[in-house]
Design a protein around this motif. Sequence first.
Motif, PDB file in Angstrom:
ATOM      1  N   GLY A  25       0.770  -1.269  -0.055  1.00 34.08           N
ATOM      2  CA  GLY A  25      -0.006   0.105   0.048  1.00 34.08           C
ATOM      3  C   GLY A  25       0.847   1.313  -0.050  1.00 34.08           C
ATOM      4  O   GLY A  25       0.360   2.331  -0.486  1.00 34.08           O
ATOM      5  N   ASP A  26       2.232   1.140   0.269  1.00 35.86           N
ATOM      6  CA  ASP A  26       2.992   2.312   0.126  1.00 35.86           C
ATOM      7  C   ASP A  26       3.157   2.514  -1.206  1.00 35.86           C
ATOM      8  O   ASP A  26       3.331   1.754  -1.999  1.00 35.86           O
ATOM      9  CB  ASP A  26       4.241   2.256   1.021  1.00 35.86           C
ATOM     10  N   GLU A  27       3.727   3.985  -1.383  1.00 34.42           N
ATOM     11  CA  GLU A  27       4.217   4.329  -2.618  1.00 34.42           C
ATOM     12  C   GLU A  27       5.689   4.815  -2.716  1.00 34.42           C
ATOM     13  O   GLU A  27       5.933   5.574  -1.970  1.00 34.42           O
ATOM     14  CB  GLU A  27       3.270   5.436  -3.357  1.00 34.42           C
ATOM     15  N   PRO A  28       6.520   4.484  -3.593  1.00 35.89           N
ATOM     16  CA  PRO A  28       7.647   5.177  -3.501  1.00 35.89           C
ATOM     17  C   PRO A  28       7.733   6.465  -4.230  1.00 35.89           C
ATOM     18  O   PRO A  28       6.826   6.972  -4.788  1.00 35.89           O
ATOM     19  CB  PRO A  28       8.642   4.063  -4.604  1.00 35.89           C
ATOM     20  N   PRO A  29       8.939   7.272  -3.921  1.00 37.53           N
ATOM     21  CA  PRO A  29       8.970   8.573  -4.606  1.00 37.53           C
ATOM     22  C   PRO A  29       9.187   8.486  -6.073  1.00 37.53           C
ATOM     23  O   PRO A  29       9.578   7.161  -6.503  1.00 37.53           O
ATOM     24  CB  PRO A  29      10.308   9.276  -3.846  1.00 37.53           C
ATOM     25  N   TYR A  30       8.866   9.555  -6.898  1.00 34.98           N
ATOM     26  CA  TYR A  30       8.772   9.412  -8.313  1.00 34.98           C
ATOM     27  C   TYR A  30       9.000  10.823  -8.984  1.00 34.98           C
ATOM     28  O   TYR A  30       8.620  11.777  -8.572  1.00 34.98           O
ATOM     29  CB  TYR A  30       7.798   8.570  -8.756  1.00 34.98           C
ATOM     30  N   PRO A  31       9.761  10.812 -10.015  1.00 33.75           N
ATOM     31  CA  PRO A  31       9.809  12.284 -10.820  1.00 33.75           C
ATOM     32  C   PRO A  31       8.414  12.658 -10.957  1.00 33.75           C
ATOM     33  O   PRO A  31       7.724  11.787 -11.769  1.00 33.75           O
ATOM     34  CB  PRO A  31      10.784  12.015 -11.814  1.00 33.75           C
ATOM     35  N   VAL A  32       8.048  13.779 -10.763  1.00 31.21           N
ATOM     36  CA  VAL A  32       6.773  14.525 -11.021  1.00 31.21           C
ATOM     37  C   VAL A  32       6.247  14.106 -12.716  1.00 31.21           C
ATOM     38  O   VAL A  32       5.282  13.716 -12.721  1.00 31.21           O
ATOM     39  CB  VAL A  32       6.667  15.899 -10.709  1.00 31.21           C
ATOM     40  N   LYS A  33       7.278  14.459 -13.352  1.00 32.30           N
ATOM     41  CA  LYS A  33       6.798  14.253 -14.906  1.00 32.30           C
ATOM     42  C   LYS A  33       7.504  13.093 -15.434  1.00 32.30           C
ATOM     43  O   LYS A  33       7.644  12.832 -16.716  1.00 32.30           O
ATOM     44  CB  LYS A  33       7.398  15.372 -15.766  1.00 32.30           C
ATOM     45  N   VAL A  41       4.672   7.743  -0.058  1.00 35.31           N
ATOM     46  CA  VAL A  41       3.765   7.723   0.599  1.00 35.31           C
ATOM     47  C   VAL A  41       3.930   6.475   1.762  1.00 35.31           C
ATOM     48  O   VAL A  41       3.982   5.301   1.188  1.00 35.31           O
ATOM     49  CB  VAL A  41       2.473   7.766  -0.043  1.00 35.31           C
ATOM     50  N   CYS A  42       3.727   6.796   3.002  1.00 32.65           N
ATOM     51  CA  CYS A  42       3.813   5.525   4.036  1.00 32.65           C
ATOM     52  C   CYS A  42       2.714   5.591   4.799  1.00 32.65           C
ATOM     53  O   CYS A  42       2.345   6.574   5.453  1.00 32.65           O
ATOM     54  CB  CYS A  42       5.143   5.735   4.812  1.00 32.65           C
TER      55      CYS A  42
END
Length: 290
Positions: free
Chosen positions: A198-206, A270-271
């Motif tokens: 359910g968590d999301e890793p960081p990622y470049p906005v574009k 997102v954690c």
Amino acid sequence: MKTAAALLLLVLGAPAPLLAQVEGELRFPDGTLYKGTLKDGVPDGRGYFQYPSGTQYEGEVRMGERTGMGEALYANGNDYKGEFRNGRPDGTGTMAWILGGRYEGGWKDGEPSGPGKIVYAGSPGREVAVQDGREPGRERPAALDPSYTVKRDHASVGTMLRRDAARNIPVPPDRSYKELSPEQKAEVARWYPALAPGDEPPYPVKGPAEFYKAMARVVSKTLEQGEITVYVLVGTDGKARSVRAIGLDDPEARKIVATVAGLVQYKPAVCAGQPCEMMYPYRLKLTLEP
């Protein structure tokens, strides 16, 4: 005659003197450096290894092998502390991953074995019991084929063809995280050994496409070639808190790559439903092409 024979047998049967451990330094043909105790000219006791790959080890050594208690700081930034056998984690130990989180428990021949636990990346205090390094009922998705490319913004002089700035990318590089399919999001999550469900890793906005194009320009200007991995610690506001670049022989080229990665705007991780700090990785092989 009997006395002489007895004397001869006594001399031949005498044990050879044992050589004591001494401090020394060795450099092996492959470039490996060792500093520490030696026995009969062989690393034995306790010492420090530095390998050509960049991996370092400090701890107990037996007959030239990393065996006993020690710590290995791997070239990719992962850090293992615990028991070794024949150069591999074996026994009980903890692997802290540079992308966040860690595994604590049993090891066998370099792989998690037996009961242990994974402490998730991001927000502290979240962990799960595992067996052989795997969470019960949770399988890691298969890797996607690296089939995407990024084209240069402009064609070379004398042609209308826009060549590749980057290739062999597993997910569409010009899409935001929200625009990725569930399978593509699972591929990004697969890069993280300790990402909680359910968590999301960081990622470049574009998406990472602009960064790849910038790297193509860096290669054109510096003529620097080789593999480089960049780790960006993304804060809860999506801005880079720190950047670490590993690889390339030229420190100035590493600095340029790290600077470009730090200027990218990111979607924060997102954690448990809240923004959290987490690393984002770029793994590149820079090459010059005609």
